[in-house]
Design a protein around this motif. Structure first.
Motif, PDB file in Angstrom:
ATOM      1  N   GLY A  64       0.778  -1.228   0.000  1.00 11.06           N
ATOM      2  CA  GLY A  64       0.000   0.000   0.000  1.00 11.06           C
ATOM      3  C   GLY A  64       0.809   1.276   0.000  1.00 11.06           C
ATOM      4  N   TRP A  65       1.930   1.299   0.768  1.00 10.34           N
ATOM      5  CA  TRP A  65       2.662   2.557   0.910  1.00 10.34           C
ATOM      6  C   TRP A  65       3.400   2.967  -0.357  1.00 10.34           C
ATOM      7  CZ3 TRP A  65       7.919   2.286   0.317  1.00 10.34           C
ATOM      8  CH2 TRP A  65       8.554   1.087   0.596  1.00 10.34           C
ATOM      9  N   LYS A  66       3.493   2.065  -1.337  1.00 13.79           N
ATOM     10  CA  LYS A  66       4.118   2.429  -2.616  1.00 13.79           C
ATOM     11  C   LYS A  66       3.228   3.376  -3.431  1.00 13.79           C
ATOM     12  CE  LYS A  66       8.139   0.219  -2.955  1.00 13.79           C
ATOM     13  NZ  LYS A  66       9.421   0.904  -3.282  1.00 13.79           N
ATOM     14  N   GLY A  67       1.938   3.421  -3.102  1.00 13.85           N
ATOM     15  CA  GLY A  67       1.048   4.411  -3.713  1.00 13.85           C
ATOM     16  C   GLY A  67       0.643   4.126  -5.146  1.00 13.85           C
ATOM     17  N   PHE A  68       0.755   2.889  -5.593  1.00 12.69           N
ATOM     18  CA  PHE A  68       0.427   2.596  -6.983  1.00 12.69           C
ATOM     19  C   PHE A  68      -1.036   2.882  -7.310  1.00 12.69           C
ATOM     20  CE2 PHE A  68       4.045  -0.692  -6.780  1.00 12.69           C
ATOM     21  CZ  PHE A  68       4.972   0.266  -7.158  1.00 12.69           C
ATOM     22  N   HIS A  69      -1.903   2.830  -6.292  1.00  9.84           N
ATOM     23  CA  HIS A  69      -3.316   3.162  -6.542  1.00  9.84           C
ATOM     24  C   HIS A  69      -3.467   4.627  -6.932  1.00  9.84           C
ATOM     25  CE1 HIS A  69      -2.250   3.355  -2.322  1.00  9.84           C
ATOM     26  NE2 HIS A  69      -3.362   3.963  -1.965  1.00  9.84           N
ATOM     27  N   TYR A  70      -2.572   5.486  -6.431  1.00  8.14           N
ATOM     28  CA  TYR A  70      -2.603   6.888  -6.874  1.00  8.14           C
ATOM     29  C   TYR A  70      -2.059   7.015  -8.298  1.00  8.14           C
ATOM     30  CZ  TYR A  70      -4.017   8.427  -2.276  1.00  8.14           C
ATOM     31  OH  TYR A  70      -4.742   8.632  -1.119  1.00  8.14           O
ATOM     32  N   SER A  76      -5.806   7.597 -14.983  1.00  6.90           N
ATOM     33  CA  SER A  76      -7.198   7.709 -15.429  1.00  6.90           C
ATOM     34  C   SER A  76      -7.565   9.144 -15.795  1.00  6.90           C
ATOM     35  CB  SER A  76      -8.143   7.189 -14.341  1.00  6.90           C
ATOM     36  OG  SER A  76      -8.256   8.120 -13.264  1.00  6.90           O
ATOM     37  N   LEU A  77      -6.783  10.107 -15.326  1.00  8.34           N
ATOM     38  CA  LEU A  77      -7.062  11.518 -15.615  1.00  8.34           C
ATOM     39  C   LEU A  77      -6.436  11.980 -16.927  1.00  8.34           C
ATOM     40  CD1 LEU A  77      -6.476  13.039 -12.046  1.00  8.34           C
ATOM     41  CD2 LEU A  77      -8.659  12.417 -13.108  1.00  8.34           C
ATOM     42  N   LEU A  78      -5.558  11.165 -17.495  1.00  9.56           N
ATOM     43  CA  LEU A  78      -4.901  11.541 -18.747  1.00  9.56           C
ATOM     44  C   LEU A  78      -5.845  11.272 -19.909  1.00  9.56           C
ATOM     45  CD1 LEU A  78      -1.368  10.049 -18.023  1.00  9.56           C
ATOM     46  CD2 LEU A  78      -2.037  12.452 -17.929  1.00  9.56           C
ATOM     47  N   SER A  79      -6.042  12.273 -20.744  1.00 10.72           N
ATOM     48  CA  SER A  79      -7.031  12.167 -21.817  1.00 10.72           C
ATOM     49  C   SER A  79      -6.591  11.267 -22.963  1.00 10.72           C
ATOM     50  CB  SER A  79      -7.355  13.560 -22.361  1.00 10.72           C
ATOM     51  OG  SER A  79      -6.185  14.196 -22.846  1.00 10.72           O
ATOM     52  N   ASP A  80      -5.295  11.075 -23.116  1.00  8.02           N
ATOM     53  CA  ASP A  80      -4.775  10.249 -24.204  1.00  8.02           C
ATOM     54  C   ASP A  80      -5.023   8.777 -23.889  1.00  8.02           C
ATOM     55  OD1 ASP A  80      -3.375   8.972 -26.199  1.00  8.02           O
ATOM     56  OD2 ASP A  80      -1.594  10.239 -26.045  1.00  8.02           O
ATOM     57  N   GLU A  98      -6.007  -4.151  -8.725  1.00 10.88           N
ATOM     58  CA  GLU A  98      -6.849  -4.617  -9.829  1.00 10.88           C
ATOM     59  C   GLU A  98      -8.283  -4.134  -9.650  1.00 10.88           C
ATOM     60  OE1 GLU A  98      -4.545  -8.763 -11.054  1.00 10.88           O
ATOM     61  OE2 GLU A  98      -6.090  -8.796  -9.492  1.00 10.88           O
ATOM     62  N   ARG A  99      -8.762  -4.143  -8.407  1.00  9.76           N
ATOM     63  CA  ARG A  99     -10.110  -3.648  -8.134  1.00  9.76           C
ATOM     64  C   ARG A  99     -10.198  -2.154  -8.447  1.00  9.76           C
ATOM     65  NH1 ARG A  99     -12.571  -0.735  -4.679  1.00  9.76           N
ATOM     66  NH2 ARG A  99     -10.681  -0.452  -3.420  1.00  9.76           N
ATOM     67  N   GLU A 100      -9.185  -1.401  -8.017  1.00 10.66           N
ATOM     68  CA  GLU A 100      -9.157   0.040  -8.275  1.00 10.66           C
ATOM     69  C   GLU A 100      -9.195   0.326  -9.777  1.00 10.66           C
ATOM     70  OE1 GLU A 100      -8.601   4.113  -6.887  1.00 10.66           O
ATOM     71  OE2 GLU A 100      -8.368   2.392  -5.564  1.00 10.66           O
ATOM     72  N   ALA A 101      -8.385  -0.403 -10.535  1.00  8.41           N
ATOM     73  CA  ALA A 101      -8.351  -0.206 -11.984  1.00  8.41           C
ATOM     74  C   ALA A 101      -9.715  -0.497 -12.600  1.00  8.41           C
ATOM     75  CB  ALA A 101      -7.275  -1.097 -12.604  1.00  8.41           C
ATOM     76  N   GLY A 102     -10.361  -1.559 -12.154  1.00  9.88           N
ATOM     77  CA  GLY A 102     -11.675  -1.906 -12.690  1.00  9.88           C
ATOM     78  C   GLY A 102     -12.722  -0.860 -12.387  1.00  9.88           C
ATOM     79  N   GLU A 103     -12.731  -0.356 -11.160  1.00 10.01           N
ATOM     80  CA  GLU A 103     -13.724   0.645 -10.765  1.00 10.01           C
ATOM     81  C   GLU A 103     -13.560   1.956 -11.530  1.00 10.01           C
ATOM     82  OE1 GLU A 103     -13.531   1.094  -6.555  1.00 10.01           O
ATOM     83  OE2 GLU A 103     -14.537  -0.827  -6.142  1.00 10.01           O
ATOM     84  N   LEU A 104     -12.326   2.255 -11.941  1.00  8.46           N
ATOM     85  CA  LEU A 104     -12.060   3.495 -12.673  1.00  8.46           C
ATOM     86  C   LEU A 104     -12.156   3.304 -14.186  1.00  8.46           C
ATOM     87  CD1 LEU A 104      -9.048   4.891 -10.617  1.00  8.46           C
ATOM     88  CD2 LEU A 104     -11.365   5.821 -10.696  1.00  8.46           C
ATOM     89  N   GLY A 105     -12.582   2.121 -14.615  1.00 12.89           N
ATOM     90  CA  GLY A 105     -12.665   1.846 -16.041  1.00 12.89           C
ATOM     91  C   GLY A 105     -11.310   1.754 -16.703  1.00 12.89           C
ATOM     92  N   PRO A 134       4.945   6.877  -7.142  1.00 13.46           N
ATOM     93  CA  PRO A 134       3.847   7.587  -6.460  1.00 13.46           C
ATOM     94  C   PRO A 134       3.770   7.303  -4.962  1.00 13.46           C
ATOM     95  CG  PRO A 134       2.991   5.636  -7.535  1.00 13.46           C
ATOM     96  CD  PRO A 134       4.488   5.627  -7.766  1.00 13.46           C
ATOM     97  N   THR A 135       4.898   7.071  -4.337  1.00 10.86           N
ATOM     98  CA  THR A 135       4.979   6.645  -2.937  1.00 10.86           C
ATOM     99  C   THR A 135       4.170   7.558  -2.008  1.00 10.86           C
ATOM    100  OG1 THR A 135       7.171   5.734  -3.319  1.00 10.86           O
ATOM    101  CG2 THR A 135       6.582   6.205  -1.039  1.00 10.86           C
ATOM    102  N   ILE A 136       3.464   6.950  -1.046  1.00 10.58           N
ATOM    103  CA  ILE A 136       2.724   7.732  -0.057  1.00 10.58           C
ATOM    104  C   ILE A 136       3.265   7.511   1.357  1.00 10.58           C
ATOM    105  CG2 ILE A 136       0.618   7.765  -1.427  1.00 10.58           C
ATOM    106  CD1 ILE A 136      -0.510   5.561   0.397  1.00 10.58           C
TER     107      ILE A 136
END
Length: 214
Positions: A64-70, A76-80, A98-105, A134-136
């Motif tokens: 979790g502390w590596k921040g890959f979910h961020y 997901s915010l990049l338009s390209d 994997e769950r995070e990626a799925g929920e964000l499409g 993206p470490t947190i």
């Protein structure tokens, strides 16, 4: 007889903990093994990518502390839509990512490689356009993968955590952003990705910095 620390940040932790003052010797990388390589068509094929994809890569143990979910949220915010986020490594946090990626499409734009042997990493870095840290948490005293990515001629984006800022020359080899801020991460990635000339110059300077200092 001697006390060494791998970053100024880590030296500060030791100073606060026990009052000793270590010398700082940053982690190093074999700059004859980690070198800029042509984009590997074999790795592209292995990961199910295409030659036209734009690759943001993160490397590390999936905790979790590596921040890959961020990182996923920022991607997901990049338009390209050609941007793919390749996460190299494995660990207990993979299912959550994997769950995070799925929920964000982002299920089709986030690629998990699983474990990759160190000897294969230069070839994997070859497909990256930018490498993201993206470490947190405060546990990244000075990540080896930061040195590796720069030695391979890749611009880097990292958060203001641990020793990460000590490795990055702001605006020269990449950018340092605040942790837990997907918008700031996305903005830094976009600055690099939309300007191929700047991306190339940052990558060259990153290689020079790795050779000179790490």
């Amino acid at each position: 007889d001697a006390l060494l620390s791998c970053s100024r940040y880590n030296a500060g932790q030791i100073r606060a903990y026990c009052g000793l003052e270590p010398e700082v010797l940053h982690n190093g990388v074999d700059t004859e093994r980690f070198v800029p390589l042509p984009r590997s068509s074999e790795v592209i094929r292995r990961l199910g990518l295409s030659d036209g994809d734009v690759v943001v890569m993160s490397v590390g143990r999936l905790v979790g502390w590596k921040g890959f979910h961020y990182g996923i949220r920022a991607a997901s915010l990049l338009s390209d839509r050609r941007v793919k986020y390749v996460i190299v490594g494995d660990g207990e946090f993979r299912r959550e990512l994997e769950r995070e990626a799925g929920e964000l499409g982002m299920g089709d734009r986030v690629v998990f490689t699983g474990f990759v042997a160190a000897r294969e990493m230069p070839e994997y870095y070859s497909i990256a356009d930018v490498v993201l840290f993206p470490t947190i948490g405060d546990d990244d005293a000075f990540p080896n993968s930061l040195c590796e990515a720069m030695a391979c001629g890749k611009p880097v984006v990292g958060t203001r955590k641990g020793g990460i800022p000590e490795g990055i020359e702001e605006g020269e080899t990449g950018f340092v952003v605040e942790a837990r801020d997907p918008g700031a991460i996305a903005s830094a990635l976009d600055d690099i990705l939309r300007d191929p000339e700047r991306r190339g110059s940052m990558g060259r300077r990153a290689r020079e910095r790795a050779v000179e200092h790490f």
